[in-house]
Design a protein around this motif. Structure first.
Motif, PDB file in Angstrom:
ATOM      1  N   THR A 108       3.170 -10.023  -3.665  1.00  0.00           N
ATOM      2  CA  THR A 108       2.602  -8.777  -3.160  1.00  0.00           C
ATOM      3  C   THR A 108       1.514  -9.014  -2.120  1.00  0.00           C
ATOM      4  OG1 THR A 108       1.141  -8.801  -5.096  1.00  0.00           O
ATOM      5  CG2 THR A 108       3.123  -7.436  -5.234  1.00  0.00           C
ATOM      6  N   ASP A 109       1.479 -10.210  -1.551  1.00  0.00           N
ATOM      7  CA  ASP A 109       0.428 -10.486  -0.572  1.00  0.00           C
ATOM      8  C   ASP A 109       0.764  -9.901   0.803  1.00  0.00           C
ATOM      9  OD1 ASP A 109       2.295 -12.603  -1.274  1.00  0.00           O
ATOM     10  OD2 ASP A 109       1.472 -13.771   0.380  1.00  0.00           O
ATOM     11  N   TYR A 135       1.107 -15.085 -15.320  1.00  0.00           N
ATOM     12  CA  TYR A 135       1.276 -14.283 -14.112  1.00  0.00           C
ATOM     13  C   TYR A 135       0.310 -14.751 -13.033  1.00  0.00           C
ATOM     14  CZ  TYR A 135       3.837 -11.080 -17.165  1.00  0.00           C
ATOM     15  OH  TYR A 135       4.741 -10.547 -18.050  1.00  0.00           O
ATOM     16  N   SER A 136       0.757 -14.643 -11.783  1.00  0.00           N
ATOM     17  CA  SER A 136      -0.120 -15.019 -10.677  1.00  0.00           C
ATOM     18  C   SER A 136       0.233 -14.199  -9.442  1.00  0.00           C
ATOM     19  CB  SER A 136       0.006 -16.517 -10.362  1.00  0.00           C
ATOM     20  OG  SER A 136       1.329 -16.842  -9.955  1.00  0.00           O
ATOM     21  N   SER A 137      -0.724 -14.135  -8.526  1.00  0.00           N
ATOM     22  CA  SER A 137      -0.500 -13.477  -7.244  1.00  0.00           C
ATOM     23  C   SER A 137      -1.636 -13.843  -6.300  1.00  0.00           C
ATOM     24  CB  SER A 137      -0.442 -11.952  -7.400  1.00  0.00           C
ATOM     25  OG  SER A 137      -0.260 -11.329  -6.141  1.00  0.00           O
ATOM     26  N   PHE A 138      -1.309 -13.896  -5.017  1.00  0.00           N
ATOM     27  CA  PHE A 138      -2.363 -14.051  -4.008  1.00  0.00           C
ATOM     28  C   PHE A 138      -3.135 -12.740  -3.841  1.00  0.00           C
ATOM     29  CE2 PHE A 138       0.433 -17.536  -2.600  1.00  0.00           C
ATOM     30  CZ  PHE A 138      -0.503 -18.559  -2.474  1.00  0.00           C
ATOM     31  N   ASN A 139      -2.548 -11.654  -4.299  1.00  0.00           N
ATOM     32  CA  ASN A 139      -3.178 -10.342  -4.205  1.00  0.00           C
ATOM     33  C   ASN A 139      -3.955 -10.086  -5.502  1.00  0.00           C
ATOM     34  OD1 ASN A 139      -3.787  -7.597  -4.166  1.00  0.00           O
ATOM     35  ND2 ASN A 139      -1.886  -7.035  -3.108  1.00  0.00           N
ATOM     36  N   CYS A 155      -3.416 -13.801 -16.559  1.00  0.00           N
ATOM     37  CA  CYS A 155      -3.368 -13.492 -15.129  1.00  0.00           C
ATOM     38  C   CYS A 155      -4.245 -14.460 -14.340  1.00  0.00           C
ATOM     39  CB  CYS A 155      -3.825 -12.061 -14.879  1.00  0.00           C
ATOM     40  SG  CYS A 155      -2.638 -10.820 -15.453  1.00  0.00           S
ATOM     41  N   ASN A 156      -3.708 -14.955 -13.239  1.00  0.00           N
ATOM     42  CA  ASN A 156      -4.379 -15.995 -12.462  1.00  0.00           C
ATOM     43  C   ASN A 156      -4.285 -15.693 -10.971  1.00  0.00           C
ATOM     44  OD1 ASN A 156      -4.554 -18.342 -14.735  1.00  0.00           O
ATOM     45  ND2 ASN A 156      -2.653 -17.188 -14.915  1.00  0.00           N
ATOM     46  N   TRP A 157      -5.399 -15.891 -10.287  1.00  0.00           N
ATOM     47  CA  TRP A 157      -5.458 -15.608  -8.856  1.00  0.00           C
ATOM     48  C   TRP A 157      -5.020 -16.838  -8.068  1.00  0.00           C
ATOM     49  CZ3 TRP A 157     -10.448 -14.905  -5.509  1.00  0.00           C
ATOM     50  CH2 TRP A 157     -10.093 -14.321  -4.278  1.00  0.00           C
ATOM     51  N   LEU A 158      -3.998 -16.665  -7.244  1.00  0.00           N
ATOM     52  CA  LEU A 158      -3.548 -17.712  -6.330  1.00  0.00           C
ATOM     53  C   LEU A 158      -4.449 -17.721  -5.100  1.00  0.00           C
ATOM     54  CD1 LEU A 158       0.307 -17.235  -6.493  1.00  0.00           C
ATOM     55  CD2 LEU A 158      -0.789 -19.478  -6.523  1.00  0.00           C
ATOM     56  N   VAL A 159      -4.901 -18.903  -4.707  1.00  0.00           N
ATOM     57  CA  VAL A 159      -5.814 -18.973  -3.553  1.00  0.00           C
ATOM     58  C   VAL A 159      -5.466 -20.148  -2.649  1.00  0.00           C
ATOM     59  CG1 VAL A 159      -7.754 -17.783  -4.615  1.00  0.00           C
ATOM     60  CG2 VAL A 159      -7.500 -20.230  -4.968  1.00  0.00           C
ATOM     61  N   HIS A 179      -5.139 -20.384  -9.507  1.00  0.00           N
ATOM     62  CA  HIS A 179      -4.064 -21.274  -9.062  1.00  0.00           C
ATOM     63  C   HIS A 179      -4.341 -21.634  -7.598  1.00  0.00           C
ATOM     64  CE1 HIS A 179      -0.893 -19.864 -12.270  1.00  0.00           C
ATOM     65  NE2 HIS A 179      -1.977 -20.405 -12.798  1.00  0.00           N
ATOM     66  N   PRO A 180      -5.185 -22.638  -7.375  1.00  0.00           N
ATOM     67  CA  PRO A 180      -5.549 -23.017  -6.010  1.00  0.00           C
ATOM     68  C   PRO A 180      -4.635 -24.109  -5.455  1.00  0.00           C
ATOM     69  CG  PRO A 180      -6.940 -24.178  -7.552  1.00  0.00           C
ATOM     70  CD  PRO A 180      -5.964 -23.372  -8.377  1.00  0.00           C
ATOM     71  N   ASN A 181      -4.747 -24.349  -4.155  1.00  0.00           N
ATOM     72  CA  ASN A 181      -3.976 -25.437  -3.557  1.00  0.00           C
ATOM     73  C   ASN A 181      -4.790 -26.727  -3.474  1.00  0.00           C
ATOM     74  OD1 ASN A 181      -5.733 -24.558  -1.570  1.00  0.00           O
ATOM     75  ND2 ASN A 181      -4.284 -24.850   0.101  1.00  0.00           N
ATOM     76  N   GLU A 182      -5.994 -26.712  -4.051  1.00  0.00           N
ATOM     77  CA  GLU A 182      -6.792 -27.928  -4.156  1.00  0.00           C
ATOM     78  C   GLU A 182      -7.708 -27.828  -5.372  1.00  0.00           C
ATOM     79  OE1 GLU A 182      -9.972 -28.365  -1.140  1.00  0.00           O
ATOM     80  OE2 GLU A 182      -9.203 -26.499  -0.288  1.00  0.00           O
TER      81      GLU A 182
END
Length: 232
Positions: A108-109, A135-139, A155-159, A179-182
């Motif tokens: 949903t980003d 569950y996760s989302s960038f939004n 629920c987890n925030w993708l960043v 849920h980060p990329n680093e």
């Protein structure tokens, strides 16, 4: 300390099978992945389907946005392995049969599909999963809408970027983690994406992050086994 890092098949097992395909998910679930990760959109008639991109151009023989097709119209297109685009219910049925984790990403980003949170959560209630869905989302608003429906959801925030104070972000928003990329230097839950480099993966495992998402879970399982042997 024992390594606790869970290894998720990112979009199934794209190192060997079409990404976000039932074939890839089934292989991962039956061959040692701790969990699978997949992405969910809505068709024009609000049927949840599984694909990473908003457009079907890259991974099917068709073109256009998922949101512009009805579910029936979408069935005319195929993944590279000949499958049609998976319905979310088909993926849920697979997960229900296995003792494995599952991470559902709301895509949903770019498009905030109206009502997607309630549609997906209502569907999830129809199944008896052995573990609560992640569950996760960038939004972030998507995660907050999910928590408004059920405050106990994972629920987890993708960043894409470093968060200055991840502990505060998690606490203030009622999240389970990020849920980060680093890697972030904090004690909370973090699952890192997308980790295919063995050196990077080993460092994350040594830091006992909650999970990593990888395109090759087989390689990462073998790495984890070697790391555990070194520690024992």
């Amino acid at each position: 300390m024992k390594i606790e890092t869970k290894i998720f098949g990112h979009r199934g097992y794209p190192a060997k099978f079409a990404e976000n395909s039932l074939e890839g998910f089934e292989y991962a679930l039956e061959n040692g992945a701790d969990g699978i990760e997949f992405d969910v959109h809505l068709t024009r008639d609000q049927v949840p389907v599984v694909m990473h991109d908003e457009k079907i151009n890259r991974t099917t023989d068709g073109k256009g946005n998922i949101k512009d097709y009805t579910h029936e119209e979408l069935q005319q297109f195929h993944l590279e392995n000949g499958e049609t685009i998976p319905d979310l219910k088909d993926v849920f049925e697979l997960i229900e049969k296995h003792d494995a984790l599952a991470n559902l990403e709301f895509k949903t980003d770019k498009y905030e599909y109206r009502g997607i949170e309630e549609i997906v959560l209502n569907m999830a209630r129809e199944y008896e999963f052995r573990h609560p869905l992640i569950y996760s989302s960038f939004n972030l608003q998507t995660m907050l809408r999910c928590l408004a429906i059920d405050k106990d959801l994972d629920c987890n925030w993708l960043v894409y970027r470093k968060i200055a104070d991840p502990e505060k972000v998690v606490s203030d928003n009622g999240l389970s983690g990020i849920h980060p990329n680093e890697y972030h230097d904090f004690d909370g839950v973090q699952r890192i994406w997308t980790i295919d480099d063995e050196k990077e993966a080993k460092e994350l495992m040594e830091k006992n992050v909650a999970g990593i998402f990888t395109n090759d879970f087989v390689k990462m399982n073998e790495l984890r086994t070697r790391c555990e042997a070194e520690r024992s």
